[in-house]
Design an enzyme around this catalytic site. Structure first.
Site, PDB file in Angstrom:
ATOM      1  N   ASN A   9       0.870  -1.183   0.000  1.00 39.17           N
ATOM      2  CA  ASN A   9       0.000   0.000   0.000  1.00 39.17           C
ATOM      3  C   ASN A   9       0.906   1.232   0.000  1.00 39.17           C
ATOM      4  O   ASN A   9       1.527   1.530   1.012  1.00 39.17           O
ATOM      5  CB  ASN A   9      -0.880  -0.052   1.260  1.00 39.17           C
ATOM      6  CG  ASN A   9      -1.685   1.216   1.481  1.00 39.17           C
ATOM      7  OD1 ASN A   9      -1.776   2.074   0.597  1.00 39.17           O
ATOM      8  ND2 ASN A   9      -2.280   1.332   2.666  1.00 39.17           N
ATOM      9  N   LYS A  11       0.046   4.239  -0.172  1.00 44.52           N
ATOM     10  CA  LYS A  11      -0.579   5.413   0.479  1.00 44.52           C
ATOM     11  C   LYS A  11      -0.380   6.652  -0.401  1.00 44.52           C
ATOM     12  O   LYS A  11      -0.395   6.532  -1.618  1.00 44.52           O
ATOM     13  CB  LYS A  11      -0.039   5.580   1.904  1.00 44.52           C
ATOM     14  CG  LYS A  11      -0.163   4.277   2.708  1.00 44.52           C
ATOM     15  CD  LYS A  11       0.076   4.443   4.177  1.00 44.52           C
ATOM     16  CE  LYS A  11      -0.086   3.088   4.866  1.00 44.52           C
ATOM     17  NZ  LYS A  11       0.016   3.158   6.313  1.00 44.52           N
ATOM     18  N   HIS A  93      -9.398   1.036   5.055  1.00 41.43           N
ATOM     19  CA  HIS A  93      -8.117   1.221   5.751  1.00 41.43           C
ATOM     20  C   HIS A  93      -8.338   2.131   6.959  1.00 41.43           C
ATOM     21  O   HIS A  93      -9.128   3.075   6.899  1.00 41.43           O
ATOM     22  CB  HIS A  93      -7.074   1.822   4.810  1.00 41.43           C
ATOM     23  CG  HIS A  93      -5.700   1.801   5.393  1.00 41.43           C
ATOM     24  ND1 HIS A  93      -5.277   2.726   6.318  1.00 41.43           N
ATOM     25  CD2 HIS A  93      -4.671   0.934   5.231  1.00 41.43           C
ATOM     26  CE1 HIS A  93      -4.038   2.427   6.679  1.00 41.43           C
ATOM     27  NE2 HIS A  93      -3.649   1.349   6.040  1.00 41.43           N
ATOM     28  N   GLU A  95      -6.720   4.479   8.136  1.00 38.20           N
ATOM     29  CA  GLU A  95      -6.501   5.919   7.891  1.00 38.20           C
ATOM     30  C   GLU A  95      -7.737   6.556   7.284  1.00 38.20           C
ATOM     31  O   GLU A  95      -8.062   7.709   7.582  1.00 38.20           O
ATOM     32  CB  GLU A  95      -5.251   6.105   6.999  1.00 38.20           C
ATOM     33  CG  GLU A  95      -3.980   5.853   7.808  1.00 38.20           C
ATOM     34  CD  GLU A  95      -2.798   5.331   7.011  1.00 38.20           C
ATOM     35  OE1 GLU A  95      -2.797   5.446   5.776  1.00 38.20           O
ATOM     36  OE2 GLU A  95      -1.874   4.774   7.649  1.00 38.20           O
ATOM     37  N   GLU A 163      -5.120  -5.196  10.632  1.00 43.63           N
ATOM     38  CA  GLU A 163      -4.090  -4.179  10.841  1.00 43.63           C
ATOM     39  C   GLU A 163      -4.363  -3.434  12.147  1.00 43.63           C
ATOM     40  O   GLU A 163      -5.177  -2.507  12.173  1.00 43.63           O
ATOM     41  CB  GLU A 163      -4.096  -3.167   9.691  1.00 43.63           C
ATOM     42  CG  GLU A 163      -3.834  -3.773   8.330  1.00 43.63           C
ATOM     43  CD  GLU A 163      -3.275  -2.736   7.369  1.00 43.63           C
ATOM     44  OE1 GLU A 163      -2.155  -2.956   6.903  1.00 43.63           O
ATOM     45  OE2 GLU A 163      -3.927  -1.712   7.111  1.00 43.63           O
ATOM     46  N   GLY A 169       2.768   2.022  10.798  1.00 45.16           N
ATOM     47  CA  GLY A 169       3.738   3.106  10.664  1.00 45.16           C
ATOM     48  C   GLY A 169       4.469   3.457  11.953  1.00 45.16           C
ATOM     49  O   GLY A 169       5.104   4.503  12.037  1.00 45.16           O
ATOM     50  N   SER A 208       3.661  -2.341  10.259  1.00 47.33           N
ATOM     51  CA  SER A 208       5.105  -2.394  10.497  1.00 47.33           C
ATOM     52  C   SER A 208       5.761  -3.714  10.100  1.00 47.33           C
ATOM     53  O   SER A 208       6.709  -4.161  10.740  1.00 47.33           O
ATOM     54  CB  SER A 208       5.430  -2.044  11.950  1.00 47.33           C
ATOM     55  OG  SER A 208       5.054  -0.701  12.230  1.00 47.33           O
TER      56      SER A 208
END
Ligand code: PGA
Length: 249
Positions: A9, A11, A93, A95, A163, A169, A208
């Site tokens: 991904n 992003k 996702h 985010e 996730e 991250g 990660s």
């Protein structure tokens, strides 16, 4: 047997200059025994589809709208992603759930839109640190799973990515036992709902994943691959993760 999947991904990263990474990846993994998927920004989908050449690297979007067309400025319909060369799309996702208030009900509609356009939906779920510390992880991911995954689907059209929000991250990764607990739970939940089809869903771990921890994570039962953010941006970082997945078969 479920075929393993290494998904990247990108992003909000990448321009045409970065497509050299895809060319390099395609050359290194010409005969990978696992599926490889890269999800660049929508602006790069068509160009990446060209850059992957005859390799088996699949290209996907990072989001789609729940509607098929209309007055939704700035949004992208699933059929437009398919038209540009995508075969997959990430939906839900964390985010997007956090930045745009996407609920699991919206995510389910997006997954349905993806399916209607012939795209495989990569549906993301995961708990926050606060939820984990409150002992609510299985409640949260179970609720997200049941509300985000549409009825009547199976592993040919839907991939699930677990996730944990706090691992994305951050360089923090759950213990292997924690990953095993959630993946085992998700598989059992799918079995309750989808009966025999439950075994066809691939369950990816994301958060990660790096070259240094990939082999351990891929050794966990019911981990069928990874959804990788930062370490998917360059061939140098993503290639050893793909190799570790291949070696775990
Ligand atoms: P990360 O992101 O690998 O950079 O933690 C994973 C993701 O958000 O899919």
């Amino acid at each position: 047997m479920r075929r393993k999947l290494a998904a990247g991904n990108w992003k909000m990263n990448g321009t045409q200059a970065d497509l050299a990474e895809v060319t390099a990846l395609a050359a290194r993994h010409a005969d990978a025994g696992v599926d490889i998927l890269l999800c660049p920004p929508a602006t790069l989908i068509a160009a990446m589809t060209a850059a992957r050449g005859t390799s088996a690297i699949a290209v996907g979007g990072q989001d789609c709208h729940a509607e098929s067309s209309g007055a939704h400025t700035g949004d992208t319909a699933a059929a437009m992603l398919a038209d540009a060369g995508a075969t997959h799309v990430i939906v839900g996702h964390s985010e997007r759930r956090a930045d745009y208030g996407e609920t699991s009900q919206i995510v389910r509609r997006k997954a349905q839109a993806a399916h209607a356009a012939g795209l495989i939906a990569v549906i993301c779920i995961g708990e926050t640190l606060q939820e984990r510390e409150a002992g609510r992880t299985l409640d949260v991911v179970g609720g997200q799973l049941s509300a985000s995954v549409p009825d009547g689907t199976d592993g040919t059209m839907t991939v699930i990515a677990y996730e944990p929000v706090w691992a994305i991250g951050t360089g923090k990764v759950p213990t292997l036992d924690q990953i095993a607990e959630v993946h085992g739970f998700l598989r059992a939940q799918l079995a309750d709902r989808f009966a025999t089809g439950a075994q066809t869903f691939r369950l990816l771990y994301g958060g990660s994943v790096k070259a240094g921890n990939a082999a351990d994570i891929f050794g966990v039962a019911d981990v069928d691959g990874a959804l990788v953010g930062g370490a998917s941006l360059t061939a140098a970082d993503f290639s050893p993760i793909i190799a570790a997945l291949d070696a775990s078969r």
